[in-house]
Scaffold this motif. Structure first.
Motif, PDB file in Angstrom:
ATOM      1  N   GLY A 215       0.837  -1.190   0.000  1.00 17.44           N
ATOM      2  CA  GLY A 215       0.000   0.000   0.000  1.00 17.44           C
ATOM      3  C   GLY A 215       0.874   1.243   0.000  1.00 17.44           C
ATOM      4  N   LYS A 216       0.265   2.387  -0.175  1.00 21.74           N
ATOM      5  CA  LYS A 216       1.020   3.645  -0.268  1.00 21.74           C
ATOM      6  C   LYS A 216       1.682   4.036   1.049  1.00 21.74           C
ATOM      7  CE  LYS A 216      -1.750   5.577  -4.033  1.00 21.74           C
ATOM      8  NZ  LYS A 216      -2.642   6.686  -4.447  1.00 21.74           N
ATOM      9  N   LYS A 217       1.231   3.452   2.164  1.00 22.10           N
ATOM     10  CA  LYS A 217       1.784   3.799   3.472  1.00 22.10           C
ATOM     11  C   LYS A 217       2.960   2.912   3.861  1.00 22.10           C
ATOM     12  CE  LYS A 217      -2.502   5.773   5.282  1.00 22.10           C
ATOM     13  NZ  LYS A 217      -3.507   5.733   6.377  1.00 22.10           N
ATOM     14  N   GLY A 218       3.436   2.088   2.949  1.00 16.60           N
ATOM     15  CA  GLY A 218       4.596   1.255   3.236  1.00 16.60           C
ATOM     16  C   GLY A 218       5.855   2.092   3.404  1.00 16.60           C
ATOM     17  N   ASN A 219       6.862   1.485   4.037  1.00 16.06           N
ATOM     18  CA  ASN A 219       8.157   2.151   4.233  1.00 16.06           C
ATOM     19  C   ASN A 219       9.070   1.778   3.066  1.00 16.06           C
ATOM     20  OD1 ASN A 219      10.635   3.122   4.998  1.00 16.06           O
ATOM     21  ND2 ASN A 219      10.511   2.376   7.105  1.00 16.06           N
ATOM     22  N   PHE A 220       9.148   2.668   2.089  1.00 20.34           N
ATOM     23  CA  PHE A 220       9.883   2.352   0.876  1.00 20.34           C
ATOM     24  C   PHE A 220      11.371   2.677   0.979  1.00 20.34           C
ATOM     25  CE2 PHE A 220       5.484   2.597  -0.335  1.00 20.34           C
ATOM     26  CZ  PHE A 220       5.350   1.474  -1.127  1.00 20.34           C
ATOM     27  N   ASN A 221      11.810   3.048   2.181  1.00 21.15           N
ATOM     28  CA  ASN A 221      13.244   3.195   2.432  1.00 21.15           C
ATOM     29  C   ASN A 221      13.895   1.851   2.733  1.00 21.15           C
ATOM     30  OD1 ASN A 221      13.343   6.054   2.170  1.00 21.15           O
ATOM     31  ND2 ASN A 221      12.424   6.251   4.206  1.00 21.15           N
ATOM     32  N   ILE A 222      13.060   0.853   3.012  1.00 19.11           N
ATOM     33  CA  ILE A 222      13.572  -0.477   3.342  1.00 19.11           C
ATOM     34  C   ILE A 222      13.923  -1.226   2.068  1.00 19.11           C
ATOM     35  CG2 ILE A 222      12.949  -2.713   4.336  1.00 19.11           C
ATOM     36  CD1 ILE A 222      11.306  -1.233   6.405  1.00 19.11           C
ATOM     37  N   LYS A 223      15.161  -1.686   1.996  1.00 19.32           N
ATOM     38  CA  LYS A 223      15.650  -2.415   0.823  1.00 19.32           C
ATOM     39  C   LYS A 223      16.306  -3.712   1.280  1.00 19.32           C
ATOM     40  CE  LYS A 223      14.809   1.353  -1.656  1.00 19.32           C
ATOM     41  NZ  LYS A 223      13.692   1.426  -2.630  1.00 19.32           N
ATOM     42  N   SER A 224      16.261  -4.722   0.417  1.00 19.95           N
ATOM     43  CA  SER A 224      16.919  -5.985   0.728  1.00 19.95           C
ATOM     44  C   SER A 224      17.022  -6.814  -0.543  1.00 19.95           C
ATOM     45  CB  SER A 224      16.121  -6.759   1.792  1.00 19.95           C
ATOM     46  OG  SER A 224      16.713  -8.015   2.051  1.00 19.95           O
ATOM     47  N   ASN A 225      18.004  -7.699  -0.566  1.00 18.80           N
ATOM     48  CA  ASN A 225      18.074  -8.655  -1.665  1.00 18.80           C
ATOM     49  C   ASN A 225      16.860  -9.585  -1.603  1.00 18.80           C
ATOM     50  OD1 ASN A 225      20.555  -7.676  -2.578  1.00 18.80           O
ATOM     51  ND2 ASN A 225      21.717  -9.069  -1.246  1.00 18.80           N
ATOM     52  N   ASN A 226      16.428 -10.039  -2.758  1.00 18.36           N
ATOM     53  CA  ASN A 226      15.289 -10.961  -2.863  1.00 18.36           C
ATOM     54  C   ASN A 226      13.999 -10.362  -2.315  1.00 18.36           C
ATOM     55  OD1 ASN A 226      17.144 -12.974  -3.792  1.00 18.36           O
ATOM     56  ND2 ASN A 226      17.667 -13.387  -1.646  1.00 18.36           N
ATOM     57  N   TYR A 227      13.904  -9.032  -2.328  1.00 19.48           N
ATOM     58  CA  TYR A 227      12.738  -8.353  -1.759  1.00 19.48           C
ATOM     59  C   TYR A 227      12.274  -7.237  -2.692  1.00 19.48           C
ATOM     60  CZ  TYR A 227       9.898  -5.462   1.415  1.00 19.48           C
ATOM     61  OH  TYR A 227       8.880  -4.726   1.993  1.00 19.48           O
ATOM     62  N   ILE A 228      11.007  -7.300  -3.083  1.00 19.27           N
ATOM     63  CA  ILE A 228      10.399  -6.270  -3.911  1.00 19.27           C
ATOM     64  C   ILE A 228       9.192  -5.722  -3.161  1.00 19.27           C
ATOM     65  CG2 ILE A 228       9.234  -5.761  -6.098  1.00 19.27           C
ATOM     66  CD1 ILE A 228      12.194  -6.412  -6.420  1.00 19.27           C
ATOM     67  N   GLN A 229       9.173  -4.407  -2.968  1.00 20.49           N
ATOM     68  CA  GLN A 229       8.033  -3.770  -2.303  1.00 20.49           C
ATOM     69  C   GLN A 229       7.319  -2.860  -3.301  1.00 20.49           C
ATOM     70  OE1 GLN A 229       6.907  -1.334   1.812  1.00 20.49           O
ATOM     71  NE2 GLN A 229       9.009  -1.373   1.103  1.00 20.49           N
ATOM     72  N   LEU A 230       5.991  -2.997  -3.364  1.00 22.62           N
ATOM     73  CA  LEU A 230       5.173  -2.239  -4.304  1.00 22.62           C
ATOM     74  C   LEU A 230       4.015  -1.585  -3.566  1.00 22.62           C
ATOM     75  CD1 LEU A 230       4.841  -5.073  -6.982  1.00 22.62           C
ATOM     76  CD2 LEU A 230       6.446  -3.146  -7.089  1.00 22.62           C
ATOM     77  N   PRO A 231       3.653  -0.345  -3.919  1.00 25.50           N
ATOM     78  CA  PRO A 231       2.473   0.263  -3.295  1.00 25.50           C
ATOM     79  C   PRO A 231       1.178  -0.371  -3.777  1.00 25.50           C
ATOM     80  CG  PRO A 231       3.382   1.718  -4.975  1.00 25.50           C
ATOM     81  CD  PRO A 231       4.357   0.585  -4.823  1.00 25.50           C
ATOM     82  N   PHE A 232       1.172  -0.775  -5.043  1.00 30.26           N
ATOM     83  CA  PHE A 232       0.013  -1.414  -5.664  1.00 30.26           C
ATOM     84  C   PHE A 232       0.521  -2.172  -6.883  1.00 30.26           C
ATOM     85  CE2 PHE A 232      -3.834  -1.589  -8.351  1.00 30.26           C
ATOM     86  CZ  PHE A 232      -4.768  -2.023  -7.418  1.00 30.26           C
ATOM     87  N   ALA A 233      -0.145  -3.228  -7.267  1.00 26.93           N
ATOM     88  CA  ALA A 233       0.329  -4.037  -8.393  1.00 26.93           C
ATOM     89  C   ALA A 233      -0.714  -4.084  -9.495  1.00 26.93           C
ATOM     90  CB  ALA A 233       0.661  -5.446  -7.933  1.00 26.93           C
ATOM     91  N   TYR A 234      -0.267  -3.763 -10.698  1.00 26.22           N
ATOM     92  CA  TYR A 234      -1.137  -3.850 -11.863  1.00 26.22           C
ATOM     93  C   TYR A 234      -0.843  -5.110 -12.684  1.00 26.22           C
ATOM     94  CZ  TYR A 234      -2.288   0.975 -10.757  1.00 26.22           C
ATOM     95  OH  TYR A 234      -2.712   2.113 -10.114  1.00 26.22           O
ATOM     96  N   ASP A 235       0.090  -5.921 -12.193  1.00 23.93           N
ATOM     97  CA  ASP A 235       0.454  -7.158 -12.898  1.00 23.93           C
ATOM     98  C   ASP A 235       0.182  -8.380 -12.027  1.00 23.93           C
ATOM     99  OD1 ASP A 235       2.409  -6.534 -11.042  1.00 23.93           O
ATOM    100  OD2 ASP A 235       4.097  -7.052 -12.332  1.00 23.93           O
ATOM    101  N   MET A 236      -0.997  -8.386 -11.383  1.00 28.89           N
ATOM    102  CA  MET A 236      -1.311  -9.447 -10.437  1.00 28.89           C
ATOM    103  C   MET A 236      -1.334 -10.818 -11.094  1.00 28.89           C
ATOM    104  SD  MET A 236      -1.443  -8.536  -7.316  1.00 28.89           S
ATOM    105  CE  MET A 236      -2.223  -9.975  -6.607  1.00 28.89           C
ATOM    106  N   ALA A 237      -1.716 -10.904 -12.343  1.00 27.25           N
ATOM    107  CA  ALA A 237      -1.729 -12.215 -13.014  1.00 27.25           C
ATOM    108  C   ALA A 237      -0.339 -12.827 -13.012  1.00 27.25           C
ATOM    109  CB  ALA A 237      -2.245 -12.061 -14.449  1.00 27.25           C
ATOM    110  N   ASP A 238       0.669 -12.024 -13.339  1.00 25.28           N
ATOM    111  CA  ASP A 238       2.050 -12.515 -13.340  1.00 25.28           C
ATOM    112  C   ASP A 238       2.535 -12.818 -11.928  1.00 25.28           C
ATOM    113  OD1 ASP A 238       2.030 -12.188 -16.061  1.00 25.28           O
ATOM    114  OD2 ASP A 238       3.285 -10.397 -16.077  1.00 25.28           O
ATOM    115  N   LEU A 239       2.167 -11.977 -10.971  1.00 25.24           N
ATOM    116  CA  LEU A 239       2.617 -12.187  -9.588  1.00 25.24           C
ATOM    117  C   LEU A 239       2.001 -13.453  -8.999  1.00 25.24           C
ATOM    118  CD1 LEU A 239       2.596  -8.565  -8.095  1.00 25.24           C
ATOM    119  CD2 LEU A 239       4.462  -9.819  -9.207  1.00 25.24           C
ATOM    120  N   TYR A 240       0.730 -13.687  -9.277  1.00 26.89           N
ATOM    121  CA  TYR A 240       0.104 -14.928  -8.836  1.00 26.89           C
ATOM    122  C   TYR A 240       0.794 -16.130  -9.483  1.00 26.89           C
ATOM    123  CZ  TYR A 240      -4.065 -13.108  -6.391  1.00 26.89           C
ATOM    124  OH  TYR A 240      -4.944 -12.526  -5.497  1.00 26.89           O
TER     125      TYR A 240
END
Length: 339
Positions: A215-240
């Motif tokens: 969501g938009k209230k996530g902490n997007f300063n947090i980074k890590s390997n093997n980690y993707i953070q998104l506020p919203f996803a428009y590619d849910m078919a691929d993510l599923y």
């Protein structure tokens, strides 16, 4: 041919199921439009490529009760706006997915004699749908346990069945040697779930690829390997398609999508008090059928989340619970439009 009006909003859960009907509605209606408020519906409808009309809307506040004093005044204004829009469109039927944004259009349709079809996704009917169901020409439910309507199920976007896992893995540069966990708090995010993910990120990413829709209230300063953070996803078919396990809230639409795709899942429903308790009811219904693992929010910790994910991953493959709900609902709307 006829004209159909879709209405609903506030969150994506009150919008995406309605938009999933569009390909089938084209068979019966020459025009389909959407009427809503200022919630996520505006952007989602714009992307869907159909006309959008706005009315004033007001949300019921469950904690700050004094804010509800303005509801009658805003609702009257919204109904007046919706009446004007419906007179201009001369629609043959209105399909409501509920949410506070649907009420002006439903009441305007009643005033003008336009048949209203109400669809309830949740185990228990929300306030807007309860009000509209009193004069609706048809009430449709997603759960057979929900009284007051005919259970046809929850409409699922057909594109969700055509996701590309390879594309998603490349798009987000994720490891091919790790299983992928999709974690989503819904279109508005989930603070408790987000904070648990942040606390356990080192352990989670040591074991899995993590795709986190915060969501938009996530902490997007947090980074890590093997980690993707998104506020919203428009590619849910691929993510599923890429995910081996889904961690999510107990929204009815998410549960229906997970079941339709046969995805293993850990469900952390929004607790009663923070909502009307519909997510807990939704989740328990799916749990009884053996389709999901439920982790109550009061038991949500890094360790319990890791344990539930591991348990879900070790379960046998689940069947895809495919049903052509989209066609069934489109036929209901078409039949009413002919009357």
């Amino acid at each position: 041919m006829a004209t159909a009006v879709l209405t609903g909003g506030g969150t994506a859960g009150h919008v995406t199921p309605a938009l999933s009907l569009l390909p089938e509605l084209e068979k019966y209606f020459s025009e389909t439009v959407f009427i809503g408020g200022d919630g996520m519906e505006r952007e989602l409808v714009k992307q869907a490529g159909i006309p959008f009309y706005r009315t004033d809307t007001v949300k019921l506040h469950r904690k700050e009760l004094w804010k509800n004093l303005k509801i009658p005044f805003v609702l009257v204004k919204g109904i007046s706006q919706a009446v004007k829009i419906l007179k201009e469109l001369s629609p043959d039927v209105v399909f409501s997915k509920g949410g506070y944004a649907s009420l002006p259009t439903c009441f305007a349709a009643k005033k003008l004699g336009v048949p209203v079809v109400v669809h309830e996704s949740d185990y228990t009917m929300g306030l807007a749908n309860r009000l509209a169901s009193r004069f609706a020409a048809k009430v449709i439910t997603s759960f057979p346990e929900t009284p007051g309507g005919e259970c046809l199920g929850n409409p699922i976007r057909r594109e969700l069945f055509h996701g590309n896992a390879t594309d998603a893995r490349k798009r987000y540069s994720l490891s091919e040697n790790k299983r992928t966990i999709l974690i989503t708090g819904g279109s508005l995010g989930a603070e408790a779930l987000n904070e648990t993910v942040y606390k356990g990120l080192e352990k989670l990413t040591s074991l899995y690829n993590i795709i986190h829709i915060s969501g938009k209230k996530g902490n997007f300063n947090i980074k890590s390997n093997n980690y993707i953070q998104l506020p919203f996803a428009y590619d849910m078919a691929d993510l599923y398609a890429l995910s081996d396990c889904v961690v999510a809230r107990g929204g009815a639409n998410t549960l229906a999508e997970i079941a339709a795709l046969g995805k293993k899942a850990v469900i952390i429903p929004l607790p009663k008090g923070a909502s009307r308790g519909d997510q807990e009811d939704n989740a328990r219904s799916y749990e009884k059928k053996g389709l999901v693992e439920v982790l109550p929010q009061e038991e949500l910790y890094v360790e319990s989340l890791l344990a539930k994910i591991a348990f879900a991953l070790n379960k046998p493959p689940l069947p895809q619970m495919k049903e052509d709900v989209v066609s069934k609902i489109a036929e209901v709307l078409a039949n009413l439009a002919k009357k």
